[in-house]
Design a protein around this motif. Structure first.
Motif, PDB file in Angstrom:
ATOM      1  N   LYS A  40     -24.511  75.265 -67.221  1.00  0.00           N
ATOM      2  CA  LYS A  40     -25.169  76.320 -66.459  1.00  0.00           C
ATOM      3  C   LYS A  40     -26.649  76.397 -66.797  1.00  0.00           C
ATOM      4  O   LYS A  40     -27.071  76.008 -67.882  1.00  0.00           O
ATOM      5  N   PHE A  42     -29.747  79.298 -66.898  1.00  0.00           N
ATOM      6  CA  PHE A  42     -29.968  80.732 -66.842  1.00  0.00           C
ATOM      7  C   PHE A  42     -31.433  81.035 -66.530  1.00  0.00           C
ATOM      8  O   PHE A  42     -32.315  80.195 -66.696  1.00  0.00           O
ATOM      9  N   LYS A  43     -31.658  82.256 -66.074  1.00  0.00           N
ATOM     10  CA  LYS A  43     -33.024  82.699 -65.775  1.00  0.00           C
ATOM     11  C   LYS A  43     -33.670  83.220 -67.060  1.00  0.00           C
ATOM     12  O   LYS A  43     -33.110  84.072 -67.750  1.00  0.00           O
ATOM     13  N   GLU A  44     -34.850  82.715 -67.364  1.00  0.00           N
ATOM     14  CA  GLU A  44     -35.497  83.047 -68.628  1.00  0.00           C
ATOM     15  C   GLU A  44     -35.868  84.516 -68.739  1.00  0.00           C
ATOM     16  O   GLU A  44     -36.008  85.051 -69.839  1.00  0.00           O
ATOM     17  N   GLU A  45     -36.038  85.202 -67.604  1.00  0.00           N
ATOM     18  CA  GLU A  45     -36.410  86.611 -67.657  1.00  0.00           C
ATOM     19  C   GLU A  45     -35.219  87.517 -67.973  1.00  0.00           C
ATOM     20  O   GLU A  45     -35.387  88.708 -68.277  1.00  0.00           O
ATOM     21  N   ASP A  46     -34.000  86.986 -67.904  1.00  0.00           N
ATOM     22  CA  ASP A  46     -32.819  87.784 -68.218  1.00  0.00           C
ATOM     23  C   ASP A  46     -32.694  87.990 -69.730  1.00  0.00           C
ATOM     24  O   ASP A  46     -33.299  87.267 -70.527  1.00  0.00           O
ATOM     25  N   ASN A  48     -31.104  87.451 -73.024  1.00  0.00           N
ATOM     26  CA  ASN A  48     -30.246  86.403 -73.574  1.00  0.00           C
ATOM     27  C   ASN A  48     -29.410  86.959 -74.721  1.00  0.00           C
ATOM     28  O   ASN A  48     -29.912  87.212 -75.820  1.00  0.00           O
ATOM     29  N   ARG A 342     -23.877  88.706 -65.652  1.00  0.00           N
ATOM     30  CA  ARG A 342     -25.001  87.782 -65.416  1.00  0.00           C
ATOM     31  C   ARG A 342     -25.765  88.185 -64.160  1.00  0.00           C
ATOM     32  O   ARG A 342     -26.998  88.104 -64.115  1.00  0.00           O
ATOM     33  N   ASP A 343     -25.040  88.628 -63.144  1.00  0.00           N
ATOM     34  CA  ASP A 343     -25.696  89.099 -61.918  1.00  0.00           C
ATOM     35  C   ASP A 343     -26.579  90.311 -62.186  1.00  0.00           C
ATOM     36  O   ASP A 343     -27.527  90.574 -61.435  1.00  0.00           O
ATOM     37  N   GLY A 345     -28.348  90.620 -64.932  1.00  0.00           N
ATOM     38  CA  GLY A 345     -29.464  90.229 -65.786  1.00  0.00           C
ATOM     39  C   GLY A 345     -29.143  90.022 -67.246  1.00  0.00           C
ATOM     40  O   GLY A 345     -30.049  89.961 -68.084  1.00  0.00           O
ATOM     41  N   ILE A 347     -27.456  87.399 -69.983  1.00  0.00           N
ATOM     42  CA  ILE A 347     -26.978  86.031 -70.167  1.00  0.00           C
ATOM     43  C   ILE A 347     -25.794  86.078 -71.132  1.00  0.00           C
ATOM     44  O   ILE A 347     -25.958  86.147 -72.356  1.00  0.00           O
TER      45      ILE A 347
END
Length: 391
Positions: A40, A42-46, A48, A342-343, A345, A347
């Motif tokens: 997968k 992931f978006k770095e702004e989320d 973690n 995850r939706d 925000g 991870i």
């Protein structure tokens, strides 16, 4: 593709031939069990919550800038050889010399924790050996046991009384016994009573191997160091991909064991050594470990806060260290809740059976000092809401 299929067929052991249809069927079975692994992004702004960077040093931009300022002219990106040829460069030796001073024993830098654990066991133990292992020890330890050909006996997780029962049963039959434990365990975050195992070692005279993968950094130089147990541990491995914020692993042992590993350890003899840039970073972090006390203090404050809020929210969880296991108890529900989070925000990823025992499927959270108390509280509330919404 036909050539690939032939190679898969051709090079499997006789009696265990894996045909392309077998591959398809096994993958389909994984899908039906809601247990198919995928890679997968992931978006770095989320936020973690799945990282093992427990001190937050691997992603620290200020540390990176300081490192580059200090070592910019020394950075090389490949060693281009094994340690036995030209891969034994100056910086990797400086790193080992610094380790020797800190731990009071000899050290050997390896490319990964998996490699370090596997190499020790397969090099020093054989069919005449008995290896007694905590049942939840890492896959790398079991890989080494399989390669060694030794008899393996598992003791119940962290059950020292059960370990002693096994020792009482087998000590008279084996002259060569190894006991293997980790310090902090990756799925539950629980902590092994290393001092009690050392006490058993003094009584039963076995070899002791300890893996500090999830304690290095969080406990400074590691639990064995902090509890002054190094002299009683034959093989200490310190993988660096977690609290070390890096890659690679240290083996801490007596000099005669180091020399033997260099001469008989297959993954040392036949593997290209770590790139100098990684050895430089590992030395840089090692020399700063005592400066990270504020990070450790903030991390433990976050751990205590998380425990308190978990209790208040009535969440079924294990939180004895920087690793939080939020129990869901079902593979499909774990998948659904993880996706929903995850939706929103966060991870997070599900840990499913058979990786963990059935009915203990979970979301595993790795805490670090860069996560605020407000962020973790918001996440726990969202988790609780998701759990209450799934039937």
């Amino acid at each position: 593709m036909q050539n690939l299929h032939w190679r898969i067929y051709k090079f499997k052991k006789i009696g265990d031939i894996l045909k392309i249809e077998d591959i398809k069927n096994q993958l389909e079975k994984k899908k039906l069990e809601n247990n198919l692994r995928t890679l997968k992004i992931f978006k770095e702004e989320d936020l973690n919550l799945s990282s093992n960077d427990y001190l937050g040093i691997g992603q620290d931009k200020k540390l990176k800038e300081e490192f580059l300022e200090k070592y910019r002219d020394k950075i090389l990106f490949s060693s281009s050889s094994s340690r036995l040829i030209t891969g034994n460069y100056k910086i990797i030796r400086e790193l080992e010399e610094r380790l020797n001073k800190i731990y009071g024993k000899s050290s050997l830098v390896m490319n990964s924790g998996f490699s370090a654990n596997k190499t020790i066991i397969e090099t020093f133990y054989n069919k005449n050996s008995l290896i007694i292992t905590d049942r939840l020890n890492h896959s790398s330890i079991y890989a080494g046991i399989l390669e060694s050909g030794a008899k393996a006996v598992r003791y119940r997780h962290l059950d020292i009384a059960h370990l002693e029962t096994i020792l009482e049963k087998y000590t008279k039959d084996y002259d060569d016994i190894l006991v293997v434990t980790e310090t902090v365990y990756s799925m539950d975050g629980d902590i092994a009573p290393i001092k009690k195992i050392v006490d058993l070692k003094k009584k039963y005279k076995f070899d002791l191997m300890v893996d500090e993968a999830h304690s290095y950094g969080v406990f400074g130089y590691g639990i064995a160091y902090e509890e002054n147990l190094l002299k009683d541990i034959d093989f200490l491995t310190i993988p660096l991909g977690k609290g070390g914020g890096s890659i690679g692993s240290y083996i801490i042992c007596d000099e005669i064991y180091r020399e033997y590993l260099i001469n008989f350890g297959r993954e040392i003899i036949y593997t290209t050594s770590l790139p100098p840039v990684n050895a430089l970073w590992n030395l840089f972090i090692l020399e700063k470990m005592e400066e990270f006390s504020d990070r450790r203090k903030k991390l433990w404050e976050l751990i205590d806060f998380s425990k308190e809020k978990i209790k208040e929210l009535g969440i079924n969880a294990i939180c004895d260290s920087q690793i939080m296991a939020l129990i869901i108890g079902d593979n499909k529900k774990a998948d659904t809740i993880s996706k929903n989070l995850r939706d929103k925000g966060y991870i997070v990823y599900p840990i499913k059976s058979p990786t963990v025992a059935k009915s203990t499927e979970r979301i595993r959270v790795g805490l670090n000092p860069n996560i605020s108390k407000e962020e973790i509280l918001d996440f726990l509330k969202e988790f609780k809401n998701e759990l209450n919404s799934i039937f």
